[in-house]
Scaffold this active site. Structure first.
Site, PDB file in Angstrom:
ATOM      1  CB  CYS A  29      -0.867  -0.015   1.256  1.00 40.78           C
ATOM      2  SG  CYS A  29      -1.852   1.474   1.463  1.00 40.78           S
TER       3      CYS A  29
ATOM      4  CB  THR B  13      -2.161   5.353   1.245  1.00 39.06           C
ATOM      5  OG1 THR B  13      -2.631   5.301  -0.098  1.00 39.06           O
ATOM      6  CG2 THR B  13      -2.730   6.576   1.924  1.00 39.06           C
TER       7      THR B  13
ATOM      8  CB  CYS C 140      -3.221   3.678  -5.447  1.00 34.94           C
ATOM      9  SG  CYS C 140      -4.525   2.811  -4.531  1.00 34.94           S
TER      10      CYS C 140
HETATM   11  N1  DGL Z   1      -4.040   0.409  -1.836  1.00 36.21           N
HETATM   12  C1  DGL Z   1      -3.694   1.633  -1.180  1.00 36.21           C
HETATM   13  C2  DGL Z   1      -2.463   2.247  -1.829  1.00 36.21           C
HETATM   14  O1  DGL Z   1      -1.669   1.582  -2.460  1.00 36.21           O
HETATM   15  C3  DGL Z   1      -4.725   2.725  -0.988  1.00 36.21           C
HETATM   16  C4  DGL Z   1      -6.157   2.510  -0.814  1.00 36.21           C
HETATM   17  C5  DGL Z   1      -6.783   3.384   0.275  1.00 36.21           C
HETATM   18  O2  DGL Z   1      -7.032   4.584   0.061  1.00 36.21           O
HETATM   19  O3  DGL Z   1      -6.996   2.843   1.357  1.00 36.21           O
HETATM   20  O4  DGL Z   1      -2.236   3.422  -1.689  1.00 36.21           O
END
Ligand code: DGL
Length: 286
Positions: free
Chosen positions: A88, A90, A203
């Protein structure tokens, strides 16, 4: 219930070959898991979905940092992973350094915007980074641009809709292409006769929508998905400790599991997890 939960936990934690823990707020980490499976077919995986806190993109930074650190304080002793992959952007751009500091004996692989490969590959010098609003505002992301892409024009595009859209698409098979078109439109820039030629998918949810993005994009670009590179990094980190050692038990003796922080997953979500070879243990929360 407690018995079932204990059985699920010991299935996840008590293996001879320690699992790789994959972590995301939702289904995005599955894009990394599928690459990791190809590279590590004998490895067991525990996929953690922090659905109680989805979407991470909207969280305030100190609160999200504290939340993830405390979650790992529970996850590491419970699943005893060989390594953890923060699948992830984020989360990684916010907390990867703090995780390494808080758990110095454990290896973490982060997922951060693929700005370096984009800067190396662009011909026009115009690169866009498509991410959650959280990733776009991180100092970590700005530092990556400053370090690797000073000669490029990098446009940061924050979307607060695409991660949820990918969740719906993967569960229910539906996506509104007009929303995809509108969300990706700011990535496309024309300047002095040059056009954006690379969009970084920053993301892990977004690769699930990449065909819709191709279809609705105003012109063709190279879409960078870092999943394979993340999986390779995970494999290389296992080398030192236990990569070379084959699992004592044959693969398949214990299932790969998906664990939801809400403790529950609906029918469509279970089906999706099954499609990725993951069992959802009854009532297994973190
Ligand atoms: N999958 C997450 C990323 O790679 C983000 C998704 C979210 O906003 O929770 O940033």
């Amino acid at each position: 219930m407690i018995e079932q939960r204990k059985a699920a936990e010991s299935a996840a934690a008590g293996s001879c070959s320690r699992p790789v823990l994959m972590f995301d707020s939702g289904i995005g980490g599955l894009t990394v898991l599928r690459e990791a499976r190809v590279l590590m077919p004998d490895r067991r995986f525990v996929y953690i979905v922090d659905d109680a806190a989805f979407p991470y993109g909207a969280w305030d930074e100190p609160a999200l940092r504290a939340h993830i650190l405390s979650l790992f304080g529970a996850l590491l002793p419970r699943y005893r992973p060989a390594i953890s992959v923060i699948a992830c952007n984020t989360a990684s751009t916010l907390v990867i350094d703090a995780l390494r500091e808080a758990f110095p004996g454990h290896s973490f692989v982060g997922t951060v915007p693929a700005i370096k490969p984009a800067a190396e590959r662009t011909r026009s010098g115009l690169v866009s980074v498509l991410a959650t609003p959280g990733t776009v505002k991180r100092q970590y992301t700005r530092d990556l641009i400053e370090t690797w892409a000073r000669k490029c024009h990098v446009r940061l595009v924050g979307s607060d809709k695409l991660a949820s859209l990918a969740e719906t698409y993967m569960r229910d098979g539906f996506v509104d292409e007009t929303v995809v078109r509108a969300e990706i439109a700011p990535c496309f820039l024309e300047r002095d006769g040059a056009r954006t030629d690379i969009v970084v998918l920053a993301c892990t949810h977004y690769p699930f929508l990449v065909n819709r993005m191709r279809k609705t994009a105003p012109w063709p670009v190279d879409w960078i998905d870092p999943a394979e590179a993340i999986a390779r990094r995970a494999l290389s980190l296992l080398s030192g400790s236990d990569r070379a050692r084959p699992p004592v038990q044959p693969r398949g003796a214990e299932p790969d599991v998906a664990v939801f922080t809400t403790g529950k997953a609906d029918f469509a979500t279970r089906r999706l997890m099954q499609g990725f070879g993951l069992t959802v243990p009854e009532m297994a929360g973190t």
